[in-house]
Design a protein around this motif. Structure first.
Motif, PDB file in Angstrom:
ATOM      1  N   TYR A  24       4.429   0.985 -23.689  1.00 43.99           N
ATOM      2  CA  TYR A  24       4.262   0.666 -25.074  1.00 43.99           C
ATOM      3  C   TYR A  24       2.970   0.790 -25.792  1.00 43.99           C
ATOM      4  O   TYR A  24       2.428   0.524 -26.671  1.00 43.99           O
ATOM      5  CB  TYR A  24       4.624  -0.863 -25.112  1.00 43.99           C
ATOM      6  N   GLY A  25       1.924   1.436 -24.871  1.00 47.65           N
ATOM      7  CA  GLY A  25       0.540   1.626 -25.237  1.00 47.65           C
ATOM      8  C   GLY A  25      -0.113   1.437 -24.027  1.00 47.65           C
ATOM      9  O   GLY A  25       0.014   1.257 -22.857  1.00 47.65           O
ATOM     10  N   SER A  26      -1.622   1.302 -24.560  1.00 52.66           N
ATOM     11  CA  SER A  26      -2.560   1.075 -23.457  1.00 52.66           C
ATOM     12  C   SER A  26      -2.694  -0.421 -23.418  1.00 52.66           C
ATOM     13  O   SER A  26      -3.292  -1.060 -24.287  1.00 52.66           O
ATOM     14  CB  SER A  26      -3.922   1.852 -23.749  1.00 52.66           C
ATOM     15  N   ARG A  27      -2.552  -1.063 -22.344  1.00 50.55           N
ATOM     16  CA  ARG A  27      -2.590  -2.442 -22.019  1.00 50.55           C
ATOM     17  C   ARG A  27      -3.738  -2.978 -21.459  1.00 50.55           C
ATOM     18  O   ARG A  27      -4.262  -2.423 -20.782  1.00 50.55           O
ATOM     19  CB  ARG A  27      -1.437  -3.298 -21.348  1.00 50.55           C
ATOM     20  N   ASP A  52      -6.302 -12.844 -24.210  1.00 52.13           N
ATOM     21  CA  ASP A  52      -5.563 -11.928 -25.243  1.00 52.13           C
ATOM     22  C   ASP A  52      -4.922 -10.956 -24.424  1.00 52.13           C
ATOM     23  O   ASP A  52      -5.481 -10.246 -23.760  1.00 52.13           O
ATOM     24  CB  ASP A  52      -6.680 -11.447 -26.145  1.00 52.13           C
ATOM     25  N   TRP A  53      -3.560 -10.907 -24.617  1.00 53.83           N
ATOM     26  CA  TRP A  53      -2.858  -9.766 -23.831  1.00 53.83           C
ATOM     27  C   TRP A  53      -2.643  -8.517 -24.951  1.00 53.83           C
ATOM     28  O   TRP A  53      -1.724  -8.844 -25.553  1.00 53.83           O
ATOM     29  CB  TRP A  53      -1.536 -10.105 -23.282  1.00 53.83           C
ATOM     30  N   VAL A  54      -3.525  -7.721 -25.029  1.00 57.40           N
ATOM     31  CA  VAL A  54      -3.473  -6.780 -25.900  1.00 57.40           C
ATOM     32  C   VAL A  54      -2.946  -5.339 -25.534  1.00 57.40           C
ATOM     33  O   VAL A  54      -2.929  -4.912 -24.471  1.00 57.40           O
ATOM     34  CB  VAL A  54      -4.963  -6.497 -26.556  1.00 57.40           C
ATOM     35  N   VAL A  55      -2.388  -4.710 -26.726  1.00 60.79           N
ATOM     36  CA  VAL A  55      -1.690  -3.339 -26.448  1.00 60.79           C
ATOM     37  C   VAL A  55      -2.244  -2.521 -27.428  1.00 60.79           C
ATOM     38  O   VAL A  55      -2.072  -2.772 -28.794  1.00 60.79           O
ATOM     39  CB  VAL A  55      -0.237  -3.294 -26.432  1.00 60.79           C
ATOM     40  N   ARG A  56      -2.920  -1.379 -27.115  1.00 61.76           N
ATOM     41  CA  ARG A  56      -3.560  -0.520 -28.185  1.00 61.76           C
ATOM     42  C   ARG A  56      -2.702   0.622 -28.340  1.00 61.76           C
ATOM     43  O   ARG A  56      -2.181   1.326 -27.457  1.00 61.76           O
ATOM     44  CB  ARG A  56      -4.806  -0.012 -27.622  1.00 61.76           C
ATOM     45  N   ALA A  62      -4.175  -2.331 -32.605  1.00 64.18           N
ATOM     46  CA  ALA A  62      -3.887  -3.033 -31.357  1.00 64.18           C
ATOM     47  C   ALA A  62      -3.088  -4.116 -31.921  1.00 64.18           C
ATOM     48  O   ALA A  62      -3.078  -4.842 -32.815  1.00 64.18           O
ATOM     49  CB  ALA A  62      -5.231  -3.575 -30.931  1.00 64.18           C
ATOM     50  N   GLN A  63      -2.160  -4.441 -31.055  1.00 65.49           N
ATOM     51  CA  GLN A  63      -1.179  -5.535 -31.331  1.00 65.49           C
ATOM     52  C   GLN A  63      -1.785  -6.875 -30.407  1.00 65.49           C
ATOM     53  O   GLN A  63      -1.765  -6.574 -28.951  1.00 65.49           O
ATOM     54  CB  GLN A  63       0.265  -5.592 -30.846  1.00 65.49           C
ATOM     55  N   TYR A  82      -1.678 -17.037 -30.805  1.00 64.58           N
ATOM     56  CA  TYR A  82      -1.407 -16.106 -32.211  1.00 64.58           C
ATOM     57  C   TYR A  82      -1.210 -14.781 -31.784  1.00 64.58           C
ATOM     58  O   TYR A  82      -1.757 -14.459 -30.830  1.00 64.58           O
ATOM     59  CB  TYR A  82      -2.575 -16.436 -33.112  1.00 64.58           C
ATOM     60  N   ASN A  83      -0.418 -14.122 -32.800  1.00 62.16           N
ATOM     61  CA  ASN A  83      -0.118 -12.719 -32.647  1.00 62.16           C
ATOM     62  C   ASN A  83      -0.515 -11.713 -34.016  1.00 62.16           C
ATOM     63  O   ASN A  83      -0.653 -12.533 -34.883  1.00 62.16           O
ATOM     64  CB  ASN A  83       1.430 -12.611 -32.478  1.00 62.16           C
TER      65      ASN A  83
END
Length: 149
Positions: A24-27, A52-56, A62-63, A82-83
């Motif tokens: 899904y991207g770089s986590r 923050d569990w982020v996906v770039r 970034a999500q 929050y998202n």
């Protein structure tokens, strides 16, 4: 419908863990090392575990997926999640790397927040819709949070 400023959220950034590229991207995971919430109806501090569990993504965004707790000044505990989406332009990327800060509007950084409360005086948050915009500050990140009224 109108937006009413509810509080300003300041989160200090803690240790981060880069997991790397995946389907899904770089986590990565960035911990929340404390912070504060300041508003007329909700004020307190960020307590306990938070991250923050982020996906770039490859699209320059970034999500973000953040979860934390607020201990209000009167002792109640609120769950905060929050998202949202954060534009990783040059200004934001440099600021997140420790080279300065950003202003609201330097990028697209918008979130929708959910608060949960068991304490009677805060039960109104369970059915309230919140949105915010973010920026990088010298010692973390800051959000202006509004409720839809």
């Amino acid at each position: 419908m109108e937006l009413v400023h509810e509080f300003t959220l300041h989160a200090a950034l803690g240790e981060s863990f880069r997991i790397g590229g995946g389907p899904y991207g770089s986590r990565g995971v960035g911990t929340v090392a404390g912070g504060s919430v300041k508003g007329q109806r909700i004020s307190g501090e960020l307590v306990g575990p938070g991250a923050d569990w982020v996906v770039r993504g490859t699209d320059g965004y970034a999500q973000i997926d953040v979860r934390a707790q607020i201990r209000t000044d009167d002792g109640a505990i609120l769950y905060l999640s929050y998202n949202g989406s954060l534009e990783l332009n040059e200004v934001t990327t440099a600021a997140l790397a420790g080279d300065g800060s950003t202003d609201f509007g330097d990028n697209d950084w918008f979130v929708h927040l959910r608060l949960e409360a068991g304490a009677e005086q805060y039960r109104w948050v369970n059915r309230t819709l919140f949105v915010g915009r973010g920026r990088v500050v010298a010692d973390g990140v800051e959000y202006e949070v509004h409720r839809l009224a």
